[in-house]
Design an enzyme around this catalytic site. Sequence first.
Site, PDB file in Angstrom:
ATOM      1  N   HIS A 110       1.973   4.590  -2.861  1.00 20.68           N
ATOM      2  CA  HIS A 110       2.126   6.029  -2.634  1.00 20.68           C
ATOM      3  C   HIS A 110       3.551   6.475  -3.008  1.00 20.68           C
ATOM      4  O   HIS A 110       3.740   7.471  -3.709  1.00 20.68           O
ATOM      5  CB  HIS A 110       1.891   6.368  -1.150  1.00 20.68           C
ATOM      6  CG  HIS A 110       0.487   6.170  -0.685  1.00 20.68           C
ATOM      7  ND1 HIS A 110      -0.607   6.655  -1.351  1.00 20.68           N
ATOM      8  CD2 HIS A 110      -0.005   5.547   0.435  1.00 20.68           C
ATOM      9  CE1 HIS A 110      -1.711   6.342  -0.690  1.00 20.68           C
ATOM     10  NE2 HIS A 110      -1.363   5.663   0.396  1.00 20.68           N
ATOM     11  N   HIS A 167       0.834  -1.201   0.000  1.00 22.41           N
ATOM     12  CA  HIS A 167       0.000   0.000   0.000  1.00 22.41           C
ATOM     13  C   HIS A 167       0.873   1.257   0.000  1.00 22.41           C
ATOM     14  O   HIS A 167       0.693   2.164  -0.831  1.00 22.41           O
ATOM     15  CB  HIS A 167      -0.914  -0.008   1.218  1.00 22.41           C
ATOM     16  CG  HIS A 167      -1.825   1.171   1.318  1.00 22.41           C
ATOM     17  ND1 HIS A 167      -3.107   1.172   0.841  1.00 22.41           N
ATOM     18  CD2 HIS A 167      -1.631   2.419   1.840  1.00 22.41           C
ATOM     19  CE1 HIS A 167      -3.663   2.349   1.055  1.00 22.41           C
ATOM     20  NE2 HIS A 167      -2.783   3.121   1.665  1.00 22.41           N
ATOM     21  N   GLU A 168       1.812   1.321   0.939  1.00 21.89           N
ATOM     22  CA  GLU A 168       2.662   2.502   1.041  1.00 21.89           C
ATOM     23  C   GLU A 168       3.623   2.601  -0.139  1.00 21.89           C
ATOM     24  O   GLU A 168       3.992   3.703  -0.558  1.00 21.89           O
ATOM     25  CB  GLU A 168       3.435   2.479   2.356  1.00 21.89           C
ATOM     26  CG  GLU A 168       2.564   2.493   3.604  1.00 21.89           C
ATOM     27  CD  GLU A 168       1.619   3.685   3.646  1.00 21.89           C
ATOM     28  OE1 GLU A 168       1.983   4.754   3.117  1.00 21.89           O
ATOM     29  OE2 GLU A 168       0.521   3.532   4.212  1.00 21.89           O
TER      30      GLU A 168
END
Length: 371
Positions: free
Chosen positions: A29, A25-26
């Site tokens: 980003h 997920h990170e």
Amino acid sequence: MLAQPPAWLIIVAFVCAMGPLVFIHELGHYAVGRLFGVGAETFSIGFGREITGWTDRTGTRWKVGWLPLGGYVRFVGDESHAGESDAPHETDPRSFAGKPVWQRFLIVLAGPVANFLLAWVIFVAFFTLVGAPLTNVVGAVEKGSAAAAAGIQPGDQIVAIAGRPTPTFSDVFSTVVVRPDETVSVKIKRGDALAVFPVHLRKEMMDDPAGTKFERGILGVRPTTGVSEPVGIVEAVPLAASFTIGMTRSIVDGIVQLVRGRISPKQLGGPIKIARVAGEGAAQGPLAFVSLLALLSINLGFINLLPVPILDGGHLFFYAVEAVRRRPVSVQAQEWAFRGGLALLVALLFFTTVNDLGSFGVWERLGRLIG
């Protein structure tokens, strides 16, 4: 109800499940941020005191925190409020806050998208190595069931239920299970003909993996086979995409049924229940655990897209408003919104933790001690 796995396996499985999901997920980003030239100060898996870490050539501190309940990427000039920048970074070309709103929007969106992509990749690998999911062809109809009463027969292809497409039996199950004691339309393909049957679903009490009792809907059909032969990559890619979309649709359906009161809020689980389910998945073997990772990844991506301040979806909402208004929402409005979002998440965490402890029988045993 499945036997409870040992505590050590629950803890290890939880860390092994959440760690990769949060990292992916990170990483979404981070990757899109770097693509747009945004500098990253910190990439953290977990919160709290740093256990271990290192600093790369670009100055990013990669670290692991002691509390494995999430993670974050802190970009240069990335503040807690959408559209707010701080003076030291206003002229820094690597500042997140200095980027156009569409770039900030894509950077935030990339996290949830990465989780959906991870689930898709897992399903592609599963379908090519193990086998494709169940088809929607009925193999058997249980006597006295709702399907039998409606006239559904073996060999029928269940095209849709309650207006929702059901390309696999997983879709059939997920659509039926949240509609106990409801009358739904079931679209059937029999040969070359299509027909719609009104079916009143039966209901039964079940125990979820954590031991909580709940009502589920029952149609009374079984699929033709469990898992098909492995399929080629060309077939697996769109099939995995369809499977991922179907599971996402099931999550939305479950939320709608929860709002309608068809599902008890007591079924909502938090970190404790997730840990236990992860432990049970690990106890069943690597394939079951990897399949669980795909489901958790979809849930993580979907939850983060909800328009709740403090989640990715809340930031996306503010960026969308900024794009329409041509200026950011006021700092004061954002401050109140993010405080409200934090309070909501804390309340939800408290509520689900109470549910989780209840599923372990904590409150029942405590009541006996007090009594």
